[in-house]
Enzyme design. Structure first.
Site, PDB file in Angstrom:
ATOM      1  N   ASP A  12       0.860  -1.182   0.000  1.00 26.64           N
ATOM      2  CA  ASP A  12       0.000   0.000   0.000  1.00 26.64           C
ATOM      3  C   ASP A  12       0.895   1.230   0.000  1.00 26.64           C
ATOM      4  O   ASP A  12       1.661   1.445   0.940  1.00 26.64           O
ATOM      5  CB  ASP A  12      -0.902  -0.019   1.237  1.00 26.64           C
ATOM      6  CG  ASP A  12      -2.035   0.993   1.160  1.00 26.64           C
ATOM      7  OD1 ASP A  12      -2.164   1.668   0.133  1.00 26.64           O
ATOM      8  OD2 ASP A  12      -2.794   1.089   2.143  1.00 26.64           O
ATOM      9  N   ASP A 106      -2.713   2.430  -6.208  1.00 25.88           N
ATOM     10  CA  ASP A 106      -1.709   2.513  -5.143  1.00 25.88           C
ATOM     11  C   ASP A 106      -1.653   1.315  -4.215  1.00 25.88           C
ATOM     12  O   ASP A 106      -0.949   1.356  -3.204  1.00 25.88           O
ATOM     13  CB  ASP A 106      -1.940   3.784  -4.311  1.00 25.88           C
ATOM     14  CG  ASP A 106      -3.285   3.808  -3.614  1.00 25.88           C
ATOM     15  OD1 ASP A 106      -4.182   3.062  -4.050  1.00 25.88           O
ATOM     16  OD2 ASP A 106      -3.444   4.561  -2.647  1.00 25.88           O
ATOM     17  N   GLU A 107      -2.357   0.232  -4.526  1.00 28.72           N
ATOM     18  CA  GLU A 107      -2.245  -0.945  -3.673  1.00 28.72           C
ATOM     19  C   GLU A 107      -2.509  -2.215  -4.469  1.00 28.72           C
ATOM     20  O   GLU A 107      -3.227  -2.215  -5.464  1.00 28.72           O
ATOM     21  CB  GLU A 107      -3.179  -0.864  -2.468  1.00 28.72           C
ATOM     22  CG  GLU A 107      -4.645  -0.798  -2.789  1.00 28.72           C
ATOM     23  CD  GLU A 107      -5.515  -0.824  -1.537  1.00 28.72           C
ATOM     24  OE1 GLU A 107      -5.208  -1.595  -0.593  1.00 28.72           O
ATOM     25  OE2 GLU A 107      -6.499  -0.074  -1.497  1.00 28.72           O
TER      26      GLU A 107
END
Length: 361
Positions: A12, A106-107
């Site tokens: 993350d 983003d993860e």
């Protein structure tokens, strides 16, 4: 033959959009930053760690964020840059495993049970990935390492920012026990409230509920809730996870009150959604209209069909079909959205077309 214990990493990125802006503009470093628009109808898309002590968070109205933190700096989003950086990060993941399941820019989950590059442990691989991300993008990431997806995601939040945490085999049930159920990925706010009303506040409370009792209240989802309360989650990392929907929404500078204005806005949204459908060679059988009123109350209306949406005009017609029973408006509209789901190929057939209105959510 005994199956190896799965090794899952959840990566993350730390305040991703805001961190990219601070990386690219040194004047923003150390300052509270919000990615979004500062105008009256603006919404915070992301907040830097310097902004979070003021209670600034994503999806917060910009005016409220500005009141809470007068020194907050707003930066317009640059999604093309975020997508490019995300591609860099995913290229780093691919050095270690082909089993990558993105959740957003983003993860992502990584299954490194059988890694492409051997290291002493999953912890060592996570450290190496985070170091590569920092070296190649200038950004920090946090990681959670465990034996299933649910625990890996919980672990990645445990030592943020720029840290990592391991929940080893056998420790999941004890780790979950004291946590509030509202913190569990897969249990949304509405479900958490329903659980709280039943006396289920923590993972230990959830574990104490028999599966059959949970089924009476939560139906098919009960098995998943029962499993995670025991630290169990058998879901695989799915690299080619199919997209479930395509949609667009817009927040208006001024509330809309009249049918012609809403119809024109819907026309623009339908064009954007259908462009996305054509790009991916997809269509869908369910169309959902979303309205958010000036007082932030919200309603949705959906229809399901036996045949998929044929083209942009067909999508617009379906949206207008859902809109017209809501007119005349009881309250002005600040946000409008349209989504296509039950996705399939555009040439799929299913017999004669039939519409069926689904209840509002």
């Amino acid at each position: 033959m005994t199956q190896p214990v799965r090794r899952i990493i959840h990566i993350d990125m730390d305040a991703f959009y805001a961190s990219v802006e601070q990386r690219d503009n040194p004047a923003l470093r150390g300052r509270p930053v919000a990615v979004g628009r500062s105008q009256e109808r603006g919404v915070v898309a992301a907040a830097s760690y310097e902004a979070r002590p003021f209670g600034i968070r994503s999806a917060m109205p910009s005016l409220l964020a500005q009141r809470r933190c007068p020194q907050l700096v707003f930066v317009p989003p640059r999604f093309e840059v975020y997508r490019a950086v995300s591609a860099q990060i995913h290229a780093i993941f691919a050095r270690y495993t082909p089993l990558i399941q993105p959740l957003s820019l983003d993860e992502a989950y990584l299954d490194i049970t059988h890694p492409l590059i051997r290291r002493a442990s999953a912890t060592a691989i996570a450290q190496e990935i985070r170091a590569a991300i920092l070296a190649e993008t200038g950004l920090t990431a946090s990681a959670g390492i465990s034996y299933n997806k649910f625990l890996a995601k919980l672990a990645s939040d445990h030592n943020k920012p720029n840290g990592q945490f391991v929940i080893p085999p056998g420790a999941g049930q004890d780790f979950v026990a004291p946590l509030p159920v509202g913190a569990f990925h897969g249990i949304g706010p509405a479900t958490a409230r329903r659980m709280n009303a039943l006396g289920i506040q923590t993972g230990a409370d959830l574990r104490a509920f028999p599966l059959e009792t949970l089924r009476q209240h939560f139906g098919k989802a009960a098995a998943f809730y029962h499993g995670i309360a025991h630290g169990e989650d058998n879901r695989p990392v799915e690299p080619d996870r199919p997209r479930k929907s395509l949609g667009k929404e817009t927040t208006f500078d001024q509330d809309l009150r009249h049918e012609p204005d809403l119809s024109e806005a819907l026309r623009t949204l339908a064009e954007k959604v259908w462009t996305g459908c054509e790009k991916r060679a997809l269509s869908g059988r369910t169309i959902t209209l979303k309205l958010r009123h000036a007082d932030f109350s919200q309603l949705t209306r959906s229809l399901s069909r036996q045949t998929p949406v044929r083209d942009q005009a067909d999508l617009l017609q379906a949206g207008l079909y859902l809109l017209r029973p809501l007119l005349p408006l009881q309250k002005p509209v600040r946000l409008l959205g349209i989504t296509v789901s039950s996705l399939c190929g555009p040439q799929a057939t299913g017999g004669a077309e039939q519409l069926s209105l689904l209840p509002a959510t």
